[in-house]
Design an enzyme around this catalytic site. Sequence first.
Site, PDB file in Angstrom:
ATOM      1  CE  LYS A 185     -26.126 -35.760 -10.130  1.00  0.00           C
ATOM      2  NZ  LYS A 185     -24.787 -35.693  -9.160  1.00  0.00           N
ATOM      3  NE  ARG A 201     -21.658 -40.920 -12.856  1.00  0.00           N
ATOM      4  CZ  ARG A 201     -22.965 -41.037 -12.808  1.00  0.00           C
ATOM      5  NH1 ARG A 201     -23.709 -39.976 -12.847  1.00  0.00           N
ATOM      6  NH2 ARG A 201     -23.745 -42.179 -12.842  1.00  0.00           N
TER       7      ARG A 201
HETATM    8  N1  PMM Z   1     -24.270 -38.656  -9.447  1.00  0.00           N
HETATM    9  C1  PMM Z   1     -25.063 -39.792  -9.499  1.00  0.00           C
HETATM   10  C2  PMM Z   1     -24.355 -41.027  -9.652  1.00  0.00           C
HETATM   11  N2  PMM Z   1     -22.990 -40.994  -9.464  1.00  0.00           N
HETATM   12  N3  PMM Z   1     -21.068 -40.325  -9.357  1.00  0.00           N
HETATM   13  C3  PMM Z   1     -19.943 -39.408  -9.032  1.00  0.00           C
HETATM   14  N4  PMM Z   1     -18.863 -39.449  -8.909  1.00  0.00           N
HETATM   15  N5  PMM Z   1     -20.629 -37.988  -9.153  1.00  0.00           N
HETATM   16  C4  PMM Z   1     -21.995 -37.662  -9.262  1.00  0.00           C
HETATM   17  O1  PMM Z   1     -22.317 -36.554  -9.230  1.00  0.00           O
HETATM   18  C5  PMM Z   1     -22.925 -38.715  -9.395  1.00  0.00           C
HETATM   19  C6  PMM Z   1     -22.198 -40.248  -9.631  1.00  0.00           C
HETATM   20  C7  PMM Z   1     -26.467 -39.524  -9.880  1.00  0.00           C
HETATM   21  O2  PMM Z   1     -26.927 -39.461 -11.176  1.00  0.00           O
HETATM   22  P1  PMM Z   1     -27.669 -40.371 -12.201  1.00  0.00           P
HETATM   23  O3  PMM Z   1     -28.169 -41.180 -11.353  1.00  0.00           O
HETATM   24  O4  PMM Z   1     -28.507 -39.532 -12.905  1.00  0.00           O
HETATM   25  O5  PMM Z   1     -26.696 -41.037 -13.216  1.00  0.00           O
END
Ligand code: PMM
Length: 285
Positions: A221, A261
């Site tokens: 992030k 994650r």
């Molecule tokens: N962040 C993203 C997408 N899904 N789900 C959860 N539970 N927590 C998060 O912090 C989260 C998520 C965005 O990240 P990406 O687009 O880089 O995968």
Amino acid sequence: MTSVPISVPGGADRCLVMGVVNVTPDSFSDGGLWFDEKAAIQHGLELVQEGADLVDVGGESTRPGAARVSLEEELARVVPVIRALHAEGVAVSVDTMRAEVAKAAVEAGARLVNDVSGGLADPEMPRVVAATGVPYVVMHWRGHSHDMDSRAVYADVVTEVREELAKRVDLVLAEGVTEQQIVLDPGLGFAKNAEHNWTLLAGIPQLAELGYPLLIGASRKRFLGRLLAGPDGAPRPFSRSDDATLAVTALAAQAGAWCVRVHEVGPNADAVRVAAAWKRAGANT
Ligand code: PMM
């Protein structure tokens, strides 16, 4: 604390690792890489080889400013990938804000619903998740990506996120979701600036007091890139922030996170094992 019925091979007593497969052309760090169905399935299988306990399949980018995709498009992106990974024995979660996608994903074999809106984007979601009985990640969220940065206003971010999550919990419980299904997530980067994200990470113990397992999504992030900015102030590109993600994983696992994650699974899977060994040794002294 409630226990989430995701069985981990070997019954590991440690923080779980959720690997990310974004079946999108435009996600922040891996957009386009796994947009092709075969590539997405292959990548999910690789993540398991590298040590992922769960593979999170999403068909809608939530990067700041992102526009929404249609229901049909989201279903077409995620359902075949989930079905194929499930057929290979992979524990799959679906990253969606839509009840219809969650329902189709669970029918295709998904074992967890990861809803970044915590049920706010689609009022049908809690009822649908209640009917499926699978674990439900309720993330802290204040609005869709196109204007979430303007909502990053807090007097006390840990207290406010905690209170807003507690309200979501009350609502999803009232809709029939059970306590045993619930996982909470502070939603790093979602209506939060860098300082908010660090404060929430430091506040993991206070968030854990809500009594539910915690999922932490810090991987790649922007706040990590900002921390690691060069002398000219230019943020470090996400492609070179995986070591910082790893440090967050180790510290979050140490602080009691249930799951992290992450995009790059291998080193993070090692880190949660280090944290678990450290904790076990501490418990024995
Ligand atoms: N962040 C993203 C997408 N899904 N789900 C959860 N539970 N927590 C998060 O912090 C989260 C998520 C965005 O990240 P990406 O687009 O880089 O995968």
